[in-house]
Every structure is written in C-alpha cells, then in structure tokens.
Write a protein that holds these residues in place. Structure first.
Motif, PDB file in Angstrom:
ATOM      1  N   ARG A   7      50.132  39.229  43.642  1.00 15.15           N
ATOM      2  CA  ARG A   7      50.864  40.205  44.440  1.00 15.15           C
ATOM      3  C   ARG A   7      51.778  40.753  44.965  1.00 15.15           C
ATOM      4  NH1 ARG A   7      47.793  43.659  48.052  1.00 15.15           N
ATOM      5  NH2 ARG A   7      46.568  41.958  48.992  1.00 15.15           N
ATOM      6  N   PRO A   8      53.225  41.084  44.786  1.00 13.98           N
ATOM      7  CA  PRO A   8      53.840  41.282  45.669  1.00 13.98           C
ATOM      8  C   PRO A   8      53.091  41.825  46.724  1.00 13.98           C
ATOM      9  CG  PRO A   8      54.322  42.627  43.724  1.00 13.98           C
ATOM     10  CD  PRO A   8      53.075  42.514  43.682  1.00 13.98           C
ATOM     11  N   VAL A   9      54.083  41.483  47.441  1.00 17.24           N
ATOM     12  CA  VAL A   9      54.172  42.216  48.982  1.00 17.24           C
ATOM     13  C   VAL A   9      54.138  43.738  49.532  1.00 17.24           C
ATOM     14  CG1 VAL A   9      54.638  42.027  51.291  1.00 17.24           C
ATOM     15  CG2 VAL A   9      54.440  39.825  50.577  1.00 17.24           C
ATOM     16  N   GLY A  10      52.954  43.785  49.420  1.00 20.80           N
ATOM     17  CA  GLY A  10      52.790  45.530  50.355  1.00 20.80           C
ATOM     18  C   GLY A  10      52.472  46.296  49.363  1.00 20.80           C
ATOM     19  N   ALA A  11      52.207  46.254  47.551  1.00 23.77           N
ATOM     20  CA  ALA A  11      51.531  46.116  46.129  1.00 23.77           C
ATOM     21  C   ALA A  11      50.000  46.057  46.636  1.00 23.77           C
ATOM     22  CB  ALA A  11      51.474  45.650  45.268  1.00 23.77           C
ATOM     23  N   PRO A  12      48.931  47.572  46.078  1.00 30.99           N
ATOM     24  CA  PRO A  12      47.602  47.988  46.805  1.00 30.99           C
ATOM     25  C   PRO A  12      46.525  46.420  45.472  1.00 30.99           C
ATOM     26  CG  PRO A  12      48.077  49.302  45.588  1.00 30.99           C
ATOM     27  CD  PRO A  12      49.679  48.892  46.352  1.00 30.99           C
ATOM     28  N   ALA A  13      46.242  45.611  45.975  1.00 27.45           N
ATOM     29  CA  ALA A  13      45.231  44.764  44.726  1.00 27.45           C
ATOM     30  C   ALA A  13      44.011  45.972  44.569  1.00 27.45           C
ATOM     31  CB  ALA A  13      44.468  43.902  45.988  1.00 27.45           C
ATOM     32  N   ALA A  14      43.642  46.131  43.040  1.00 24.75           N
ATOM     33  CA  ALA A  14      42.373  46.473  42.649  1.00 24.75           C
ATOM     34  C   ALA A  14      41.323  46.324  43.632  1.00 24.75           C
ATOM     35  CB  ALA A  14      42.453  46.403  41.542  1.00 24.75           C
ATOM     36  N   PRO A  15      40.337  46.953  43.765  1.00 20.63           N
ATOM     37  CA  PRO A  15      39.371  46.527  44.240  1.00 20.63           C
ATOM     38  C   PRO A  15      38.096  46.206  43.197  1.00 20.63           C
ATOM     39  CG  PRO A  15      39.674  49.498  43.910  1.00 20.63           C
ATOM     40  CD  PRO A  15      40.560  48.788  43.090  1.00 20.63           C
ATOM     41  N   LEU A  16      37.335  45.075  43.773  1.00 22.12           N
ATOM     42  CA  LEU A  16      36.872  43.768  43.191  1.00 22.12           C
ATOM     43  C   LEU A  16      35.267  44.760  42.870  1.00 22.12           C
ATOM     44  CD1 LEU A  16      37.645  41.005  44.388  1.00 22.12           C
ATOM     45  CD2 LEU A  16      38.538  41.643  42.902  1.00 22.12           C
ATOM     46  N   PHE A  17      34.849  45.183  44.116  1.00 19.04           N
ATOM     47  CA  PHE A  17      33.814  46.060  43.399  1.00 19.04           C
ATOM     48  C   PHE A  17      34.364  47.908  43.329  1.00 19.04           C
ATOM     49  CE2 PHE A  17      33.190  42.318  45.127  1.00 19.04           C
ATOM     50  CZ  PHE A  17      32.440  41.659  44.775  1.00 19.04           C
ATOM     51  N   CYS A  18      33.233  48.328  42.957  1.00 16.29           N
ATOM     52  CA  CYS A  18      33.536  50.306  43.147  1.00 16.29           C
ATOM     53  C   CYS A  18      32.043  50.717  43.466  1.00 16.29           C
ATOM     54  CB  CYS A  18      33.528  50.902  41.522  1.00 16.29           C
ATOM     55  SG  CYS A  18      35.109  50.244  40.782  1.00 16.29           S
ATOM     56  N   SER A  19      32.227  51.928  44.617  1.00 19.59           N
ATOM     57  CA  SER A  19      31.094  52.558  45.218  1.00 19.59           C
ATOM     58  C   SER A  19      30.094  52.861  44.359  1.00 19.59           C
ATOM     59  CB  SER A  19      32.509  54.230  45.590  1.00 19.59           C
ATOM     60  OG  SER A  19      31.202  55.003  46.126  1.00 19.59           O
ATOM     61  N   GLY A  20      29.505  52.317  44.772  1.00 21.12           N
ATOM     62  CA  GLY A  20      27.575  52.840  43.727  1.00 21.12           C
ATOM     63  C   GLY A  20      27.797  51.551  43.354  1.00 21.12           C
ATOM     64  N   ASP A  21      28.250  50.293  43.067  1.00 23.05           N
ATOM     65  CA  ASP A  21      27.959  49.016  42.310  1.00 23.05           C
ATOM     66  C   ASP A  21      26.849  48.390  43.715  1.00 23.05           C
ATOM     67  OD1 ASP A  21      29.829  48.789  40.662  1.00 23.05           O
ATOM     68  OD2 ASP A  21      30.913  47.468  41.471  1.00 23.05           O
ATOM     69  N   VAL A  22      25.599  48.138  42.834  1.00 22.37           N
ATOM     70  CA  VAL A  22      24.530  46.990  43.435  1.00 22.37           C
ATOM     71  C   VAL A  22      24.908  45.708  43.340  1.00 22.37           C
ATOM     72  CG1 VAL A  22      22.212  46.942  44.056  1.00 22.37           C
ATOM     73  CG2 VAL A  22      23.004  48.884  42.895  1.00 22.37           C
ATOM     74  N   LEU A  23      25.111  45.070  44.919  1.00 26.41           N
ATOM     75  CA  LEU A  23      25.490  43.796  44.702  1.00 26.41           C
ATOM     76  C   LEU A  23      24.403  42.394  45.452  1.00 26.41           C
ATOM     77  CD1 LEU A  23      28.938  44.019  46.436  1.00 26.41           C
ATOM     78  CD2 LEU A  23      28.035  44.121  44.061  1.00 26.41           C
ATOM     79  N   HIS A  24      24.147  41.689  44.922  1.00 21.11           N
ATOM     80  CA  HIS A  24      22.911  40.877  45.038  1.00 21.11           C
ATOM     81  C   HIS A  24      23.465  39.031  45.927  1.00 21.11           C
ATOM     82  CE1 HIS A  24      20.138  37.482  44.763  1.00 21.11           C
ATOM     83  NE2 HIS A  24      19.132  38.039  45.578  1.00 21.11           N
ATOM     84  N   LEU A  25      23.401  40.022  47.253  1.00 28.35           N
ATOM     85  CA  LEU A  25      24.697  38.452  47.720  1.00 28.35           C
ATOM     86  C   LEU A  25      23.944  37.083  48.637  1.00 28.35           C
ATOM     87  CD1 LEU A  25      26.217  40.920  50.295  1.00 28.35           C
ATOM     88  CD2 LEU A  25      27.138  39.855  47.733  1.00 28.35           C
ATOM     89  N   THR A  26      23.978  36.446  47.605  1.00 32.05           N
ATOM     90  CA  THR A  26      22.982  34.893  48.265  1.00 32.05           C
ATOM     91  C   THR A  26      24.579  34.263  49.366  1.00 32.05           C
ATOM     92  OG1 THR A  26      23.718  34.001  46.626  1.00 32.05           O
ATOM     93  CG2 THR A  26      21.580  35.363  46.458  1.00 32.05           C
ATOM     94  N   ARG A  27      23.898  32.939  48.994  1.00 31.58           N
ATOM     95  CA  ARG A  27      24.553  31.861  50.423  1.00 31.58           C
ATOM     96  C   ARG A  27      25.775  31.516  49.002  1.00 31.58           C
ATOM     97  NH1 ARG A  27      21.570  27.075  53.618  1.00 31.58           N
ATOM     98  NH2 ARG A  27      23.927  27.183  54.435  1.00 31.58           N
ATOM     99  N   SER A  28      25.927  31.590  48.042  1.00 28.30           N
ATOM    100  CA  SER A  28      26.992  31.611  47.298  1.00 28.30           C
ATOM    101  C   SER A  28      27.788  32.692  47.692  1.00 28.30           C
ATOM    102  CB  SER A  28      26.455  31.516  45.898  1.00 28.30           C
ATOM    103  OG  SER A  28      26.129  32.568  45.024  1.00 28.30           O
ATOM    104  N   ALA A  29      27.577  33.773  48.161  1.00 27.43           N
ATOM    105  CA  ALA A  29      28.675  34.947  48.626  1.00 27.43           C
ATOM    106  C   ALA A  29      29.395  34.505  50.174  1.00 27.43           C
ATOM    107  CB  ALA A  29      28.163  36.438  48.628  1.00 27.43           C
ATOM    108  N   SER A  30      28.282  33.737  51.160  1.00 29.10           N
ATOM    109  CA  SER A  30      28.628  33.668  52.453  1.00 29.10           C
ATOM    110  C   SER A  30      27.506  33.303  52.928  1.00 29.10           C
ATOM    111  CB  SER A  30      28.624  34.313  52.770  1.00 29.10           C
ATOM    112  OG  SER A  30      29.237  34.820  54.137  1.00 29.10           O
ATOM    113  N   PRO A  31      27.742  31.999  53.940  1.00 29.64           N
ATOM    114  CA  PRO A  31      26.279  30.984  54.423  1.00 29.64           C
ATOM    115  C   PRO A  31      25.669  32.006  55.463  1.00 29.64           C
ATOM    116  CG  PRO A  31      28.583  29.869  54.863  1.00 29.64           C
ATOM    117  CD  PRO A  31      28.689  31.264  54.012  1.00 29.64           C
ATOM    118  N   GLN A  32      26.155  33.306  55.692  1.00 27.56           N
ATOM    119  CA  GLN A  32      25.091  34.065  56.398  1.00 27.56           C
ATOM    120  C   GLN A  32      24.187  34.753  55.854  1.00 27.56           C
ATOM    121  OE1 GLN A  32      27.673  37.547  57.057  1.00 27.56           O
ATOM    122  NE2 GLN A  32      28.617  37.790  55.131  1.00 27.56           N
ATOM    123  N   PHE A  33      24.194  34.513  54.510  1.00 29.95           N
ATOM    124  CA  PHE A  33      23.043  35.002  53.988  1.00 29.95           C
ATOM    125  C   PHE A  33      21.833  34.266  53.580  1.00 29.95           C
ATOM    126  CE2 PHE A  33      26.811  37.794  52.318  1.00 29.95           C
ATOM    127  CZ  PHE A  33      26.488  39.216  53.016  1.00 29.95           C
TER     128      PHE A  33
END
Length: 106
Positions: free
Chosen positions: A6-32
């Motif tokens: 995307r062009p510098v300074g252009a806002p990115a579209a949010p990947l996750f919206c308010s209210g989304d429920v996510l399951h986070l495992t090690r595939s999302a980050s080693p901290q989980f």
C-alpha cells in the motif's frame, strides 16, 4: 509472489473487526503454548513486519467472560476466527410521530 504494497501513509484495512472472537495457538505466535481465546477490541495501527499485526482484546475464560485485557502481536495467517462477521443490517427507518396542536393557558 509478494503481496501488493500500500502507498506510504495510506491506512490499512483492519484484518479483524471489533467483536471478532479469535482462537490463538502456536501457529499465531510462539507465545501461545497454551492456546487462548480472545474477543477483539480493535486492531492497532502499529508498524510491524509483513504478515503480523497488533490486536487489542479481552482474553476469554471457559465460560466466555473476559478475564484480562491484552495487546497481542500475532501472525495473521495463524489466527483462527471462531465467529462469523454479522451481516450488515440496514438502519431501521423511523416514522415521524404525529403532532397535534397544543393550546397554552386553556
């Protein structure tokens, strides 16, 4: 093949919206090492590596109640969405209330 930039300074579209429920495992980050479930408050617009993002949300307990507020650094491809986004609803049209004349000092 790389993702389009995307062009510098252009806002990115949010990947996750308010209210989304996510399951986070090690595939999302080693901290989980122990997977967690999170309800999204917002996606933070902080500078990160490609394919990663910061998510602000509430960690949910087994009963679905919020137990802690957390800011999490996650790999977007490793996040599993547990809820579908609700369909966009058209706002209800309000009917005007019929007005009757009022007499003052009667």
């Amino acid at each position: 093949m790389t993702a389009p930039r995307r062009p510098v300074g252009a806002p990115a579209a949010p990947l996750f919206c308010s209210g989304d429920v996510l399951h986070l495992t090690r595939s999302a980050s080693p901290q989980f090492v122990c997977p967690i479930v999170v309800r999204v408050i917002r996606t933070l617009d902080w500078s990160t590596y490609d394919g990663w993002c910061w998510v602000d949300g509430y960690q949910l307990g087994p009963d679905g109640a919020a137990t802690a507020r957390r800011s999490l650094f996650v790999r977007t491809e490793g996040v599993f969405r547990l809820t579908d986004r609700p369909p966009v609803q058209k706002p209800l049209m309000r009917r005007p209330v019929p007005r009757t004349p009022v007499r003052a000092g009667a």
